[in-house]
Design a protein around this motif. Sequence first.
Motif, short mmCIF file in Angstrom:
data_model
loop_
_atom_site.label_atom_id
_atom_site.label_comp_id
_atom_site.label_asym_id
_atom_site.label_seq_id
_atom_site.Cartn_x
_atom_site.Cartn_y
_atom_site.Cartn_z
N LYS A 12 0.75 -1.22 0.03
CA LYS A 12 0.06 -0.02 -0.07
C LYS A 12 0.73 1.32 0.06
O LYS A 12 0.30 2.34 -0.44
CB LYS A 12 -0.89 0.04 1.27
N ASN A 13 1.93 1.25 0.74
CA ASN A 13 3.16 2.13 0.45
C ASN A 13 3.79 2.36 -0.50
O ASN A 13 4.44 3.62 -0.74
CB ASN A 13 3.66 2.41 1.76
N THR A 15 6.41 0.75 -1.37
CA THR A 15 7.82 0.69 -1.15
C THR A 15 8.59 -0.49 -1.66
O THR A 15 9.74 -0.93 -1.66
CB THR A 15 7.99 0.87 0.24
#
Length: 108
Positions: A12-13, A15
């Motif tokens: 979700k980030n 990364t």
Amino acid sequence: MTKGYCYILTNKNKTVLYIGATSNMERRINEHKQGIFPKSFTKRYNCTLLVYFEEFDCVTDAFEREKQLKAGNRKRKIDLINSINPEWYDLSLNWIDENLELRKLNKN
């Protein structure tokens, strides 16, 4: 000949990137989203967003493309995602919506 797919998932980030290949895209993405393999990389790092995929006529071509993408650096992977999905939307959400609509139509 079986079709194949090469895909990239992220968390979700956005990364972490995960690259995979499969002959059944919908099933495999659902497995990632449900986290059915508790010790897998995608479960550990919550990679459930499908941000990129390619379709191939032959599944062996998809696995070759997976190796090629894994060998590349992160910038190339990000550039590839941005080339078709600059907002990094979850491309599998359309499948879920379409499948729900089809199920509703089939029940009527």
